[in-house]
Structures are given as structure tokens and as C-alpha cells.
Write a protein that holds these residues in place. Structure first.
Motif, PDB file in Angstrom:
ATOM      1  N   UNK A  87      -7.042   8.743  14.558  1.00 55.30           N
ATOM      2  CA  UNK A  87      -7.929   7.578  14.734  1.00 55.30           C
ATOM      3  C   UNK A  87      -7.517   6.713  15.922  1.00 55.30           C
ATOM      4  N   UNK A  88      -6.279   6.870  16.401  1.00 58.05           N
ATOM      5  CA  UNK A  88      -5.859   6.051  17.538  1.00 58.05           C
ATOM      6  C   UNK A  88      -6.549   6.473  18.835  1.00 58.05           C
ATOM      7  N   UNK A  89      -7.245   7.626  18.793  1.00 63.25           N
ATOM      8  CA  UNK A  89      -7.982   8.044  19.992  1.00 63.25           C
ATOM      9  C   UNK A  89      -9.285   7.287  20.156  1.00 63.25           C
ATOM     10  N   UNK A  90      -9.702   6.569  19.103  1.00 55.69           N
ATOM     11  CA  UNK A  90     -10.961   5.818  19.183  1.00 55.69           C
ATOM     12  C   UNK A  90     -10.832   4.581  20.054  1.00 55.69           C
ATOM     13  N   UNK A  91     -11.808   3.705  19.956  1.00 55.59           N
ATOM     14  CA  UNK A  91     -11.799   2.480  20.748  1.00 55.59           C
ATOM     15  C   UNK A  91     -10.634   1.589  20.310  1.00 55.59           C
ATOM     16  N   UNK A  92      -9.932   1.035  21.281  1.00 55.31           N
ATOM     17  CA  UNK A  92      -8.773   0.185  20.966  1.00 55.31           C
ATOM     18  C   UNK A  92      -9.085  -1.267  21.322  1.00 55.31           C
ATOM     19  N   UNK A  93      -8.918  -2.155  20.359  1.00 53.36           N
ATOM     20  CA  UNK A  93      -9.148  -3.580  20.624  1.00 53.36           C
ATOM     21  C   UNK A  93      -7.921  -4.367  20.169  1.00 53.36           C
ATOM     22  N   UNK A  94      -7.457  -5.291  21.009  1.00 60.95           N
ATOM     23  CA  UNK A  94      -6.392  -6.210  20.584  1.00 60.95           C
ATOM     24  C   UNK A  94      -7.074  -7.466  20.076  1.00 60.95           C
ATOM     25  N   UNK A  95      -6.849  -7.770  18.823  1.00 54.42           N
ATOM     26  CA  UNK A  95      -7.532  -8.924  18.239  1.00 54.42           C
ATOM     27  C   UNK A  95      -6.536 -10.029  17.912  1.00 54.42           C
ATOM     28  N   UNK A  96      -6.799 -11.204  18.422  1.00 52.66           N
ATOM     29  CA  UNK A  96      -5.986 -12.367  18.072  1.00 52.66           C
ATOM     30  C   UNK A  96      -4.532 -12.274  18.506  1.00 52.66           C
ATOM     31  N   UNK A  97      -4.205 -11.359  19.384  1.00 57.66           N
ATOM     32  CA  UNK A  97      -2.844 -11.320  19.902  1.00 57.66           C
ATOM     33  C   UNK A  97      -1.888 -10.468  19.092  1.00 57.66           C
ATOM     34  N   UNK A  98      -2.047 -10.412  17.775  1.00 55.03           N
ATOM     35  CA  UNK A  98      -1.067  -9.661  16.992  1.00 55.03           C
ATOM     36  C   UNK A  98      -1.701  -8.596  16.098  1.00 55.03           C
ATOM     37  N   UNK A  99      -2.926  -8.238  16.374  1.00 53.10           N
ATOM     38  CA  UNK A  99      -3.526  -7.132  15.613  1.00 53.10           C
ATOM     39  C   UNK A  99      -4.178  -6.164  16.591  1.00 53.10           C
ATOM     40  N   UNK A 100      -3.952  -4.874  16.359  1.00 53.11           N
ATOM     41  CA  UNK A 100      -4.672  -3.867  17.118  1.00 53.11           C
ATOM     42  C   UNK A 100      -5.670  -3.231  16.161  1.00 53.11           C
ATOM     43  N   UNK A 101      -6.905  -3.082  16.605  1.00 53.05           N
ATOM     44  CA  UNK A 101      -7.899  -2.396  15.783  1.00 53.05           C
ATOM     45  C   UNK A 101      -8.270  -1.097  16.487  1.00 53.05           C
ATOM     46  N   UNK A 102      -8.037   0.026  15.807  1.00 53.94           N
ATOM     47  CA  UNK A 102      -8.372   1.335  16.353  1.00 53.94           C
ATOM     48  C   UNK A 102      -9.687   1.798  15.743  1.00 53.94           C
ATOM     49  N   UNK A 103     -10.553   2.311  16.570  1.00 54.43           N
ATOM     50  CA  UNK A 103     -11.744   2.965  16.066  1.00 54.43           C
ATOM     51  C   UNK A 103     -12.564   2.026  15.177  1.00 54.43           C
ATOM     52  N   UNK A 104     -12.536   0.752  15.481  1.00 58.29           N
ATOM     53  CA  UNK A 104     -13.302  -0.289  14.772  1.00 58.29           C
ATOM     54  C   UNK A 104     -12.914  -0.477  13.302  1.00 58.29           C
ATOM     55  N   UNK A 105     -11.924   0.235  12.801  1.00 56.29           N
ATOM     56  CA  UNK A 105     -11.628   0.052  11.377  1.00 56.29           C
ATOM     57  C   UNK A 105     -10.145   0.067  11.015  1.00 56.29           C
ATOM     58  N   UNK A 106      -9.341   0.868  11.715  1.00 55.86           N
ATOM     59  CA  UNK A 106      -7.933   0.950  11.332  1.00 55.86           C
ATOM     60  C   UNK A 106      -7.176  -0.208  11.958  1.00 55.86           C
ATOM     61  N   UNK A 107      -6.679  -1.100  11.131  1.00 57.02           N
ATOM     62  CA  UNK A 107      -5.976  -2.269  11.655  1.00 57.02           C
ATOM     63  C   UNK A 107      -4.476  -2.050  11.661  1.00 57.02           C
ATOM     64  N   UNK A 108      -3.849  -2.460  12.747  1.00 57.14           N
ATOM     65  CA  UNK A 108      -2.398  -2.391  12.832  1.00 57.14           C
ATOM     66  C   UNK A 108      -1.889  -3.815  13.077  1.00 57.14           C
ATOM     67  N   UNK A 109      -1.385  -4.473  12.029  1.00 57.93           N
ATOM     68  CA  UNK A 109      -0.904  -5.839  12.203  1.00 57.93           C
ATOM     69  C   UNK A 109       0.483  -5.847  12.837  1.00 57.93           C
ATOM     70  N   UNK A 110       0.668  -6.660  13.864  1.00 57.91           N
ATOM     71  CA  UNK A 110       1.938  -6.651  14.595  1.00 57.91           C
ATOM     72  C   UNK A 110       2.646  -8.007  14.553  1.00 57.91           C
ATOM     73  N   UNK A 111       2.283  -8.831  13.594  1.00 58.30           N
ATOM     74  CA  UNK A 111       2.884 -10.167  13.533  1.00 58.30           C
ATOM     75  C   UNK A 111       4.391 -10.102  13.327  1.00 58.30           C
ATOM     76  N   UNK A 112       4.892  -8.986  12.770  1.00 58.58           N
ATOM     77  CA  UNK A 112       6.320  -8.900  12.490  1.00 58.58           C
ATOM     78  C   UNK A 112       7.099  -8.213  13.611  1.00 58.58           C
TER      79      UNK A 112
END
Ligand code: ADP
Ligand code: MG
Length: 591
Positions: free
Chosen positions: A465-490
Motif C-alpha cells: 500500500x505504500x506504493x499508492x499516493x503519499x500525503x503528509x498530514x498535519x506534520x506527524x502523520x503519513x497517509x498512504x493510498x488515502x487510507x493507511x495511516x502512519x502516525x509519527x508523533x513518537x
């Protein structure tokens, strides 16, 4: 020329918005610079159009020694980014003031991402071979979906040259201000590189202002009583920086360092400042010249995170139902397993300093006191707390620890240095604390064996799913493929959205090229990091349709997304990329 641009735009007047695509790939040569449309938005509500402005050094006229080293170019690029952001902002204020005639027109403004308190490697301004390239966006103006050429002409041919002159020419700046920015960066780089030769892992200068304005601001605290940092005599170190500046402050040695002290006396503030010591700060930040080992990372409890194939048997063994902890995976970690996994993951990729704050640690991972050791038998307790491993972690693996601990004296026995924060002033209480500890000895039983244990090197497969569209949201979240969220606050010290963006695109790149499958995670990330270590170059293949020979530049950060050149990348550390990958749900160990 600007007249060509004006003519070109006039021809598009009143046409449907899509006609703006015609601008793509043309070079417009102004008196001082060249303007190139890299990407043109499809409609007025889409992401703004990407432009590149190139200015030659014969015009910009910065002193040539500012180009001599990578460090200086990095600092100059950061400085110029700030200047351009300032000019874009000023223009926006002006536009708002006089925009009555354009009140029904959408667009006509520039945007550039705002740097924070750190001087970072950015691809917003690239400097190479006598050329400076600035990358930012322009919202092409429209009334509804109809092109308003007049507005575009006014902003691009009249206002743009003004902001470029004010931002990118040496004569527009206060030379001392610029000099200070570059020198401040160079001295901090030097100090950080100098740490090992002085047998240090961190340095906090006297006079530093550590507290921040608020929990959501990275600006220095200025209101109320601010106590500048003052090092205890017994930990005082002196440096003579390349600029000639002499600086004193507190040195922290390798080993185990405990930061003790009463609640609200400044322990967490000191530790958070140490975490930021991987970066160089701008003059006036309060943390400039505070530097730490560049591999320093924070470990914290993150219940709920996913873990894949980590050997946590060093800390956790004998789980119920014989769960395998030599290659442990879960989609829902507990506080203690998340900490065990984080330590192992960070040691795996080469971190040499780990820091912990009791505010964000799982107690059962930190200690098991003598009563608990007697009440709950070892065979019924899977966890070997950090306190029994922290010495071998240092002595065998070379990994130092800095811990904020106000509530547990057991750590005195395993610490090399104990610092008390009292009313925001540090004291070296090592000897005193050790004396008290020997008066009140603990009857702790060593757990977890004598030696540290195993840290595995993993080879990973990254989820598709990481091959899909990549969006950085709010500075600490990456959203892959419009649905898989990767929270990076930590993730340790992730501060700018540009870093998050780079990490997201880098993960996609690694997945597309199947790079992680061919090598250990550590080696893969080191390769990625070395790519960014290179200098910018003249790009060989621009998507230009005209034949004029404008040379555009390529940043060493661009390679992960060559199909879309923009100026919104900020270089993260290898460790931040590792922390992000380790938190991706769906990674698989393949060795
Ligand atoms: P602790 O972790 O010891 O409980 P903190 O580091 O959270 O304490 O600090 C408590 C408060 O004191 C915070 O609001 C912080 O901004 C403020 N503070 C920290 N250091 C200083 C200082 N040097 N001068 C003034 N205020 C400070
Ligand atoms: Mg605290």
C-alpha cells in the motif's frame, strides 16, 4: 522576457483554466532571474502550481566563501528560504490591503513552507555552481474557472521581481545577520563533531534558554522568570569554536546518566532540549550550541503500536502460551513490549544514545523493586526491567542512556553520573547520591543474566500500500493510498512537515524499487542517507519543451520523487526513517 510572459498570459485571458497548462516547460528570462513553471495546476482548487526561479551568482553576489563548504551552503540555503518566506508573507499582506479590485479573483499568491527554529537541509533553495534555485508555489488566478491574465501578469511580472531581489540578492540583507546565521551553524556542526574527541555525548552551553513558550510552540520562553542554563563546576567543559567564540557548559559523558530532581524543577525540559541537540538552531533560539550525539533517540512507551519480527527476548521472555519473543510480532503492543522493541530497533540501526523520560515510560519496564521480586517469582514475570540491562547495554553494545527519573532511587546504583535539577539549575550530586544509596542498600536480585543478549539485523518487506499516493498530514502523520495511516508523533524530534513528507516518499521509493528486500534495514537506510550526503548538481534532464539552455538544479533529496520536483523536502535523520518504517503496519521480516 517578462514581456513574453505577459504576452503569453494575455493570450490565455478568459480561456478556461486548463489553458494555463500552456505555461508548462517554458523559461521566462527576467533581468535578474529565470522563471520556470515546473507543474501547472489543473483547476483553481488544486494544489498550487510549482515554480522554480533561478538566479545566477553574478547577480545575487554572495561572498564566494559562503559557497565553499557544504555546511555553509546549507546555512545559506536555510537563510535564503527564511528571507523568501518573509517576502512572500509581506507581499501577501500588501495584496490583502489593496485587493479590492481583485476581490472576486481566486489565486495570485505565492506560498513557501515556513522553517522553524532549526537550520536544516532543505530543497526549497538549492545552491550549486554559481546558480541559486528557489522553489515555491504560485496559485494561478481565476474568476470561477476562467483565467484572469491581468492578475497573473501583475503578480508575476511586477511583484515577483521585487520579492526575488529582496530575498535572494546579497545587497538586500544585513551582512552581519547573514554572517551570524552561517557562523552559528558552522560552530554547532563543529561542536557536535568534536564531542567524541572530548569523550562526550552531549553539551549544554551556559546561558542557554531551554524552556519553550508553550507546549505547542517551539519559540523560547520569554515571559515570567526564565532561568538561563548554568553548568555545575564539576561537569564544566570549555570549547574554542572555529569562529573564535569561547563557550563553556555542561558536558555529559558516555555511560548512564540520571537526571533527578523534584517535580516541576526542569527535568523534562532539559531532556527535551537534549533531544533537539541533533539539530542546529537559529541565532536567538536559546538552544544554539546545545549539541548531542547525532544518533541520539528517545524511547517511550507506545501501547498499541505494531511490532514486526523483533528479538525482544533480552527484556521479555516466557510469555503466556510460549509466545516467541526471539522474533516477536504484534499489532497491539503493551507499554513494556513497545519499549523493549523500540530499544532493540534503535540499537539495530546504530543508535549510540537512548534517552528516557519517566513521564512517558512504562513503570514495569523501568523497575521491579525488591518486594515485587519476592512477591512475583521470576518465572511468572516475563519482563526483565531496563535497570538490569542498562549496564550491559552500555558496556557491551556501547549504547549510553540518559534518564529522567524523579521517583526511583534504584537507578542510582547503575548510574555513572547523577544530575539534580533544582529550580532549573543542574547540580552534580553523583557522590552524595551514591553515599545515600550505600547507607540504604537495596537487596535487588540481578535478573536477566550477565550479558546483554542478542540484537538481530532484519531484512524487511514493505507493504504494497505504500506504493499508492503519499500525503503528509498535519506534520506527524503519513497517509498512504488515502487510507493507511502512519502516525509519527513518537518519532524522535520530527519537527517539520518537510521531513515527514520526505520519509513518506522515501518509503514509497524503497517499496517500488524493492530495496529493503535486498539488504538489511540498517544497510538500506545507510545507503539512503549517503545519497543525501551528496552535493546538489545540475539536473541532466529537465522536462523542458523549449530548447534554450537553462540549467536547473537537483537537490540530493529529489531522487526519491524525480517525477515531481518541488521545494518541500527537509532532510530527516536515518533514525527517524527507521522509526517510521518500524511502525508501518504490514512490514514482514524475510530472513
Ligand atoms: P519536571 O520534568 O522536572 O517536572 P519540567 O521540565 O516539565 O519539569 O518543567 C516544569 C515547567 O517549568 C515547565 O512549564 C517549563 O516550561 C518550566 N521551565 C523549565 N525550565 C525552566 C527555566 N530554565 N526557566 C523557567 N522556566 C522553566
Ligand atoms: Mg517531567
Amino acid at each position: 522576457t517578462p514581456r513574453d510572459l505577459a504576452e503569453h498570459l494575455s493570450q490565455l485571458n478568459h480561456k478556461p483554466y486548463g489553458a494555463y497548462q500552456d505555461l508548462l516547460g517554458h523559461h521566462y528570462t527576467f533581468r535578474d532571474f529565470t522563471l520556470v513553471f515546473e507543474k501547472v495546476q489543473k483547476d483553481p482548487f488544486a494544489t498550487a502550481s510549482q515554480i522554480r526561479v533561478l538566479i545566477q551568482d553574478q547577480v545575487a553576489k554572495f561572498p564566494s566563501d559562503y559557497y565553499f563548504t557544504t555546511d555553509r551552503r546549507t546555512a545559506l540555503s536555510d537563510y535564503l528560504t527564511r528571507q523568501l518566506v518573509k517576502q512572500i508573507h509581506a507581499l501577501k499582506m500588501d495584496q490583502q490591503f489593496q485587493s479590492q479590485s481583485w476581490h472576486d479573483v481566486k489565486g495570485g499568491n505565492f506560498e513557501m513552507t515556513h522553517p522553524g527554529q532549526q537550520i536544516l537541509e532543505r530543497n526549497s533553495i538549492i545552491i550549486c555552481d554559481g546558480t541559486i534555485e528557489a522553489r515555491f508555489t504560485f496559485n494561478l488566478p481565476a474568476r470561477g474557472r476562467t483565467i484572469v491574465a491581468q492578475r497573473a501578469i501583475e503578480v508575476l511580472t511586477k511583484q515577483l521581481p521585487v520579492i526575488i531581489t529582496r530575498a535572494l540578492k546579497f545587497t538586500s540583507h544585513d551582512p552581519q545577520d547573514l554572517q551570524a546565521h552561517i557562523q552559528c551553524y558552522e560552530d554547532q556542526q563543529w561542536l557536535r563533531r568534536e564531542l567524541p574527541s572530548q569523550n562526550l555525548i552531549a553539551f549544554v552551553p551556559d546561558g542557554a534558554i531551554l524552556p519553550r513558550a508553550s507546549g505547542i510552540s517551539d519559540q523560547p520562553l520569554t515571559s515570567g522568570n526564565v532561568v538561563p542554563f548554568a553548568s555545575p563546576d564539576t561537569l564544566k567543559i570549555k570549547f574554542m569554536c572555529p569562529s573564535g567564540m569561547q563557550i563553556t557548559g555542561m558536558g555529559i559523558r558516555p555511560g548512564v546518566t540520571m537526571i533527578a530532581g523534584g517535580g516541576y524543577h526542569g527535568k523534562s525540559t532539559l531532556l527535551e532540549s537534549l533531544e533537539q541537540g541533533i539539530y542546529n538552531h537559529i541565532p536567538g533560539d536559546g538552544r544554539e550550541f546545545l549539541v548531542c550525539d547525532p544518533t541520539l533517540c528517545k524511547v517511550r512507551s507506545e501501547d498499541g503500536r505494531s511490532i514486526e519480527g523483533i528479538d525482544i527476548s533480552v527484556y521479555i521472555d516466557n510469555l503466556p502460551f510460549d509466545m516467541n519473543t526471539k522474533s516477536f510480532s504484534t499489532q497491539d503492543a503493551s507499554g513494556s513490549t513497545s519499549m523493549a522493541a523500540s530499544i532493540q530497533e534503535l540499537v539495530e540501526v546504530g543508535s549510540k544514545v537512548l534517552v528516557y523520560d519517566e513521564d512517558t515510560c512504562a513503570t514495569n519496564f523501568m523497575i521491579r523493586d525488591q518486594r515485587m521480586q519476592r512477591i512475583i517469582k521470576k518465572e511468572n514475570e516475563p519482563i526483565t526491567p531496563l535497570i538490569y540491562k542498562i549496564r550491559s547495554l552500555y558496556e557491551e553494545m556501547g549504547v549510553s542512556s540518559i534518564l529522567v527519573i524523579g521517583g526511583c532511587g534504584d537507578y542510582i546504583d547503575v548510574s555513572d553520573t547523577i544530575i539534580e535539577m533544582r529550580s532549573y539549575v543542574p547540580r552534580n550530586i553523583t557522590q552524595y547520591a551514591k553515599e545515600i544509596a550505600s547507607q540504604y542498600p537495596n537487596d535487588l536480585r540481578q535478573e536477566g543474566g550477565e550479558s546483554y543478549g542478542n540484537v538481530a539485523q532484519r531484512t524487511l518487506d514493505i507493504p504494497a500500500y505504500t506504493k499508492g499516493k503519499v500525503i503528509a498530514r498535519g506534520g506527524t502523520t503519513i497517509v498512504f493510498d488515502k487510507q493507511e495511516e502512519l502516525p509519527l508523533a513518537t518519532v524522535t524530534s520530527l519537527i517539520e512537515q518537510g521531513q515527514t513528507r520526505w520519509i513518506g516518499s522515501a518509503i514509497k521509493y524503497l517499496c517500488q524499487k524493492s530495496l529493503t528486500k535486498q539488504n538489511t534495514l540498517k544497510n538500506t537506510l545507510e545507503q539512503l542517507d549517503r545519497m543525501m550526503e551528496r552535493d546538489p548538481k545540475i539536473s541532466e534532464d529537465s522536462n523542458s519543451s523549449s530548447s534554450s539552455s537553462v540549467q536547473m538544479l537537483e537537490s540530493p533529496m529529489d531522487f526519491i520523487e524525480p517525477e515531481y520536483i518541488h521545494g518541500e523536502y527537509v532532510r530527516p535523520t536515518l533514525f527517524q526513517v527507521a522509526q517510521a518504517i518500524n511502525r508501518l503496519r504490514g512490514i514482514r521480516v524475510i530472513n
